[in-house]
Design an enzyme around this catalytic site. Structure first.
Site, PDB file in Angstrom:
ATOM      1  N   TYR A 143     -61.791  -7.407 -61.851  1.00 19.05           N
ATOM      2  CA  TYR A 143     -60.192  -7.130 -62.376  1.00 19.05           C
ATOM      3  C   TYR A 143     -59.832  -5.795 -61.977  1.00 19.05           C
ATOM      4  O   TYR A 143     -58.616  -5.650 -62.312  1.00 19.05           O
ATOM      5  CB  TYR A 143     -60.436  -7.195 -63.930  1.00 19.05           C
ATOM      6  CG  TYR A 143     -61.390  -6.345 -64.648  1.00 19.05           C
ATOM      7  CD1 TYR A 143     -61.496  -4.724 -64.288  1.00 19.05           C
ATOM      8  CD2 TYR A 143     -62.095  -6.808 -65.777  1.00 19.05           C
ATOM      9  CE1 TYR A 143     -62.248  -3.826 -65.338  1.00 19.05           C
ATOM     10  CE2 TYR A 143     -63.080  -5.978 -66.333  1.00 19.05           C
ATOM     11  CZ  TYR A 143     -63.024  -4.516 -65.991  1.00 19.05           C
ATOM     12  OH  TYR A 143     -63.711  -3.541 -66.881  1.00 19.05           O
ATOM     13  N   LYS A 158     -61.458   1.393 -62.549  1.00 16.38           N
ATOM     14  CA  LYS A 158     -62.153   0.594 -61.319  1.00 16.38           C
ATOM     15  C   LYS A 158     -61.362   0.432 -60.047  1.00 16.38           C
ATOM     16  O   LYS A 158     -61.960   0.481 -59.078  1.00 16.38           O
ATOM     17  CB  LYS A 158     -62.760  -0.751 -61.969  1.00 16.38           C
ATOM     18  CG  LYS A 158     -63.790  -0.679 -63.022  1.00 16.38           C
ATOM     19  CD  LYS A 158     -64.876  -0.279 -62.704  1.00 16.38           C
ATOM     20  CE  LYS A 158     -66.022  -0.758 -63.800  1.00 16.38           C
ATOM     21  NZ  LYS A 158     -67.266   0.276 -63.453  1.00 16.38           N
TER      22      LYS A 158
HETATM   23  C1  HXC Z   1     -60.138   1.024 -79.507  1.00 18.10           C
HETATM   24  C2  HXC Z   1     -61.707   2.473 -79.076  1.00 18.10           C
HETATM   25  C3  HXC Z   1     -62.809   1.531 -79.240  1.00 18.10           C
HETATM   26  C4  HXC Z   1     -62.391   0.252 -79.372  1.00 18.10           C
HETATM   27  C5  HXC Z   1     -63.630   3.407 -78.702  1.00 18.10           C
HETATM   28  N1  HXC Z   1     -62.412   3.642 -78.928  1.00 18.10           N
HETATM   29  N2  HXC Z   1     -63.816   2.186 -79.044  1.00 18.10           N
HETATM   30  N3  HXC Z   1     -60.542   2.136 -79.307  1.00 18.10           N
HETATM   31  N4  HXC Z   1     -61.168  -0.136 -79.668  1.00 18.10           N
HETATM   32  N5  HXC Z   1     -63.590  -0.697 -79.296  1.00 18.10           N
HETATM   33  C6  HXC Z   1     -61.503   4.919 -78.717  1.00 18.10           C
HETATM   34  C7  HXC Z   1     -61.822   5.780 -79.961  1.00 18.10           C
HETATM   35  O1  HXC Z   1     -61.270   5.551 -81.016  1.00 18.10           O
HETATM   36  C8  HXC Z   1     -61.473   7.361 -79.572  1.00 18.10           C
HETATM   37  O2  HXC Z   1     -60.260   7.549 -79.625  1.00 18.10           O
HETATM   38  C9  HXC Z   1     -61.840   7.284 -77.888  1.00 18.10           C
HETATM   39  O3  HXC Z   1     -62.093   5.724 -77.636  1.00 18.10           O
HETATM   40  C10 HXC Z   1     -63.151   7.828 -77.723  1.00 18.10           C
HETATM   41  O4  HXC Z   1     -64.033   7.212 -78.438  1.00 18.10           O
HETATM   42  P1  HXC Z   1     -65.459   8.027 -78.726  1.00 18.10           P
HETATM   43  O5  HXC Z   1     -66.503   6.999 -79.612  1.00 18.10           O
HETATM   44  O6  HXC Z   1     -65.369   9.394 -79.354  1.00 18.10           O
HETATM   45  O7  HXC Z   1     -66.134   8.250 -77.244  1.00 18.10           O
HETATM   46  P2  HXC Z   1     -67.413   8.485 -76.857  1.00 18.10           P
HETATM   47  O8  HXC Z   1     -68.455   8.622 -77.627  1.00 18.10           O
HETATM   48  O9  HXC Z   1     -67.333   9.360 -75.830  1.00 18.10           O
HETATM   49  O10 HXC Z   1     -67.759   7.024 -76.043  1.00 18.10           O
HETATM   50  C11 HXC Z   1     -67.306   6.659 -74.929  1.00 18.10           C
HETATM   51  C12 HXC Z   1     -66.623   5.021 -74.983  1.00 18.10           C
HETATM   52  C13 HXC Z   1     -68.008   4.352 -75.453  1.00 18.10           C
HETATM   53  C14 HXC Z   1     -66.307   4.749 -73.670  1.00 18.10           C
HETATM   54  C15 HXC Z   1     -65.725   4.808 -75.874  1.00 18.10           C
HETATM   55  O11 HXC Z   1     -67.393   2.916 -75.450  1.00 18.10           O
HETATM   56  C16 HXC Z   1     -69.289   4.476 -74.548  1.00 18.10           C
HETATM   57  O12 HXC Z   1     -69.782   5.368 -74.626  1.00 18.10           O
HETATM   58  N6  HXC Z   1     -69.403   3.375 -73.743  1.00 18.10           N
HETATM   59  C17 HXC Z   1     -70.439   3.529 -72.922  1.00 18.10           C
HETATM   60  C18 HXC Z   1     -71.342   2.228 -72.620  1.00 18.10           C
HETATM   61  C19 HXC Z   1     -70.340   1.193 -72.226  1.00 18.10           C
HETATM   62  O13 HXC Z   1     -69.099   1.060 -72.735  1.00 18.10           O
HETATM   63  N7  HXC Z   1     -71.015   0.115 -71.332  1.00 18.10           N
HETATM   64  C20 HXC Z   1     -70.127  -1.080 -70.796  1.00 18.10           C
HETATM   65  C21 HXC Z   1     -70.016  -1.398 -69.752  1.00 18.10           C
HETATM   66  S1  HXC Z   1     -69.698  -3.102 -69.422  1.00 18.10           S
HETATM   67  P3  HXC Z   1     -59.618   8.497 -80.510  1.00 18.10           P
HETATM   68  O14 HXC Z   1     -57.950   8.372 -80.529  1.00 18.10           O
HETATM   69  O15 HXC Z   1     -59.724   7.649 -81.845  1.00 18.10           O
HETATM   70  O16 HXC Z   1     -60.186   9.855 -80.895  1.00 18.10           O
HETATM   71  C22 HXC Z   1     -68.586  -3.163 -68.436  1.00 18.10           C
HETATM   72  C23 HXC Z   1     -68.127  -4.509 -68.222  1.00 18.10           C
HETATM   73  C24 HXC Z   1     -67.181  -4.781 -67.045  1.00 18.10           C
HETATM   74  O17 HXC Z   1     -68.153  -2.411 -67.956  1.00 18.10           O
HETATM   75  C25 HXC Z   1     -66.371  -6.278 -67.352  1.00 18.10           C
HETATM   76  C26 HXC Z   1     -67.107  -7.509 -66.815  1.00 18.10           C
HETATM   77  C27 HXC Z   1     -66.236  -8.385 -65.844  1.00 18.10           C
HETATM   78  P1  NAP Z   2     -74.445  -0.296 -69.657  1.00 21.32           P
HETATM   79  O1  NAP Z   2     -75.804  -0.462 -69.813  1.00 21.32           O
HETATM   80  O2  NAP Z   2     -73.628   0.166 -70.821  1.00 21.32           O
HETATM   81  O3  NAP Z   2     -74.246   0.940 -68.619  1.00 21.32           O
HETATM   82  C1  NAP Z   2     -73.674   1.959 -68.525  1.00 21.32           C
HETATM   83  C2  NAP Z   2     -74.328   2.960 -68.432  1.00 21.32           C
HETATM   84  O4  NAP Z   2     -73.594   4.329 -68.169  1.00 21.32           O
HETATM   85  C3  NAP Z   2     -75.331   3.482 -69.635  1.00 21.32           C
HETATM   86  O5  NAP Z   2     -76.821   3.841 -68.897  1.00 21.32           O
HETATM   87  C4  NAP Z   2     -74.833   4.727 -70.159  1.00 21.32           C
HETATM   88  O6  NAP Z   2     -76.170   5.640 -70.528  1.00 21.32           O
HETATM   89  C5  NAP Z   2     -74.276   5.504 -68.818  1.00 21.32           C
HETATM   90  N1  NAP Z   2     -73.202   5.992 -69.276  1.00 21.32           N
HETATM   91  C6  NAP Z   2     -71.795   5.949 -70.055  1.00 21.32           C
HETATM   92  N2  NAP Z   2     -71.107   7.021 -70.460  1.00 21.32           N
HETATM   93  C7  NAP Z   2     -71.598   7.998 -69.517  1.00 21.32           C
HETATM   94  C8  NAP Z   2     -71.041   9.307 -69.343  1.00 21.32           C
HETATM   95  N3  NAP Z   2     -70.065   9.651 -69.825  1.00 21.32           N
HETATM   96  N4  NAP Z   2     -72.081  10.151 -68.570  1.00 21.32           N
HETATM   97  C9  NAP Z   2     -72.967   9.688 -67.925  1.00 21.32           C
HETATM   98  N5  NAP Z   2     -73.398   8.131 -68.151  1.00 21.32           N
HETATM   99  C10 NAP Z   2     -72.894   7.450 -68.799  1.00 21.32           C
HETATM  100  O7  NAP Z   2     -73.639  -1.377 -69.053  1.00 21.32           O
HETATM  101  P2  NAP Z   2     -73.846  -2.379 -67.938  1.00 21.32           P
HETATM  102  O8  NAP Z   2     -73.303  -3.632 -68.351  1.00 21.32           O
HETATM  103  O9  NAP Z   2     -75.177  -2.131 -67.330  1.00 21.32           O
HETATM  104  O10 NAP Z   2     -72.614  -1.705 -66.731  1.00 21.32           O
HETATM  105  C11 NAP Z   2     -73.427  -0.878 -65.606  1.00 21.32           C
HETATM  106  C12 NAP Z   2     -71.953  -1.143 -64.649  1.00 21.32           C
HETATM  107  O11 NAP Z   2     -71.554  -2.407 -64.310  1.00 21.32           O
HETATM  108  C13 NAP Z   2     -70.649  -0.321 -65.022  1.00 21.32           C
HETATM  109  O12 NAP Z   2     -70.079   0.248 -64.193  1.00 21.32           O
HETATM  110  C14 NAP Z   2     -70.097  -1.607 -65.587  1.00 21.32           C
HETATM  111  O13 NAP Z   2     -68.351  -1.479 -65.596  1.00 21.32           O
HETATM  112  C15 NAP Z   2     -70.114  -2.658 -64.641  1.00 21.32           C
HETATM  113  N6  NAP Z   2     -70.004  -3.666 -64.799  1.00 21.32           N
HETATM  114  C16 NAP Z   2     -70.622  -4.510 -65.707  1.00 21.32           C
HETATM  115  C17 NAP Z   2     -70.440  -5.922 -65.902  1.00 21.32           C
HETATM  116  C18 NAP Z   2     -71.441  -6.706 -66.758  1.00 21.32           C
HETATM  117  O14 NAP Z   2     -71.008  -7.853 -67.056  1.00 21.32           O
HETATM  118  N7  NAP Z   2     -72.359  -6.245 -67.431  1.00 21.32           N
HETATM  119  C19 NAP Z   2     -69.576  -6.499 -65.133  1.00 21.32           C
HETATM  120  C20 NAP Z   2     -69.020  -5.625 -64.156  1.00 21.32           C
HETATM  121  C21 NAP Z   2     -68.982  -4.770 -63.945  1.00 21.32           C
HETATM  122  P3  NAP Z   2     -75.823   6.580 -71.888  1.00 21.32           P
HETATM  123  O15 NAP Z   2     -75.304   5.778 -72.922  1.00 21.32           O
HETATM  124  O16 NAP Z   2     -77.069   7.316 -72.041  1.00 21.32           O
HETATM  125  O17 NAP Z   2     -74.893   7.500 -71.483  1.00 21.32           O
END
Ligand code: HXC
Ligand code: NAP
Length: 261
Positions: A143, A158
């Site tokens: 995307y 991205k």
């Molecule tokens: C709306 C949200 C939200 C939600 C968080 N926020 N979750 N808003 N809907 N579901 C908002 C919060 O309200 C806050 O804003 C701000 O985001 C920061 O949230 P925190 O929880 O304080 O931040 P933090 O603990 O630093 O966490 C960062 C994060 C969290 C990005 C929000 O989701 C995270 O840690 N993610 C890491 C793992 C992850 O997401 N992995 C997925 C990768 S898969 P306010 O205004 O309230 O302060 C992927 C797939 C790609 O990328 C797609 C496939 C095709």
């Molecule tokens: P995931 O397990 O949540 O991977 C995200 C990793 O990033 C976790 O190990 C997390 O560890 C680390 N991370 C998150 N915030 C961070 C920060 N602020 N600093 C340092 N590390 C941080 O999800 P995933 O599905 O394996 O995703 C891996 C990658 O693939 C991502 O770039 C995602 O966007 C991409 N991707 C995934 C998919 C899918 O379908 N799964 C599709 C397209 C692209 P901590 O929580 O310990 O920080």
């Protein structure tokens, strides 16, 4: 499955994988280890158990912290004796309509995905340039160019990473530092399940209807792409984005499938 690459293809290579403790990052870490590389991983929390289990160095890192990025690159290089490979895999994501995103929600995702990739790449550059041949792999999503609803923050970030991949490839080619990207299709990982709903069998079924190969991907299928890009087989490949998605992006928007009845 048959062994595709020689098991010593990454012998002597030293890799740092951000987010290497979970999901796709862990799969890439394991495939690198299985092919002879030494690997260090880093993330906020979920690196420690994996580092323990795999017997490799693990470092605490929030890629939103510029100083921490430099410190972890230095510590990883010290632990491994240098750095040839960097995987910028760390990411944050959640589903939200753009109109509802708070400033902090937008900033958190862009700060982790786009700014974090820049910080880590810049911090690692001197070590990578010092290596005989180096490769950076950035993890994006399709995307980045198709666009998608509910992930405007991640999509914009991205997209920026994709452009950064190409800019750095141009700037660093002369140093034998290649910079490439992988765009994975949907793969069920713990956080993709939690933040994007991928664990639900009904969601998986809907997603599969958008994939010509009729199924979601496996983490190892993404890891093999990272192995290829980091191997000598890709020695003249730079600035490229390898899509590993069973043809998904050619068949329309992924998230439309989730929103249609
Ligand atoms: C709306 C949200 C939200 C939600 C968080 N926020 N979750 N808003 N809907 N579901 C908002 C919060 O309200 C806050 O804003 C701000 O985001 C920061 O949230 P925190 O929880 O304080 O931040 P933090 O603990 O630093 O966490 C960062 C994060 C969290 C990005 C929000 O989701 C995270 O840690 N993610 C890491 C793992 C992850 O997401 N992995 C997925 C990768 S898969 P306010 O205004 O309230 O302060 C992927 C797939 C790609 O990328 C797609 C496939 C095709
Ligand atoms: P995931 O397990 O949540 O991977 C995200 C990793 O990033 C976790 O190990 C997390 O560890 C680390 N991370 C998150 N915030 C961070 C920060 N602020 N600093 C340092 N590390 C941080 O999800 P995933 O599905 O394996 O995703 C891996 C990658 O693939 C991502 O770039 C995602 O966007 C991409 N991707 C995934 C998919 C899918 O379908 N799964 C599709 C397209 C692209 P901590 O929580 O310990 O920080």
């Amino acid at each position: 499955m048959a062994q595709t690459f020689a098991e010593d293809v990454l012998d002597g290579r030293r890799a740092l994988v951000t987010g290497g403790g979970t999901g796709l990052g862990r799969a890439m870490t394991e495939v690198f280890l299985d092919h002879g590389a030494e690997v260090a991983i880093a993330s906020r929390k979920r690196y420690a158990q994996a580092a323990d289990e795999l017997g490799i160095p693990g470092f605490e890192l929030d890629v939103r912290d510029e100083e921490a990025c430099q410190r972890v690159v230095d510590e990883a290089s010290d632990a491994l004796g240098g750095l040839d490979l960097l995987v910028n895999n760390a990411a944050g994501n959640f589903l939200s309509p753009a109109a509802n995103l708070s400033e902090n929600g937008w900033r958190s995702v862009v700060d982790i995905v786009l700014d974090g990739t820049f910080r880590m790449s810049q911090a690692a550059y001197p070590e990578l340039a010092e290596a005989e041949e180096a490769n950076v792999v950035n993890i994006v999503a399709t995307y980045a160019w198709t666009a998608a609803p509910m992930v405007s923050h991640s999509g914009a970030a991205k997209s920026g990473v994709l452009n950064l991949t190409r800019s750095l490839a141009v700037e660093w080619g002369d140093d034998d530092v290649r910079v490439n990207a992988i765009a994975p299709g949907p793969v069920v990982t713990e956080k993709a399940a939690e933040h994007l709903g991928y664990a639900d069998p009904e969601v998986q079924e809907k997603l599969a209807t958008k994939i010509p190969m009729d199924r979601l991907g496996e983490p190892e299928e993404i890891a093999d792409a990272a192995l290829f890009l980091s191997s000598p087989a890709a020695r003249w490949v730079t600035g490229e984005c390898l899509v590993v998605d069973g043809g998904q992006w050619l068949q329309g928007n992924l998230f439309d499938a989730l929103m249609s009845e």
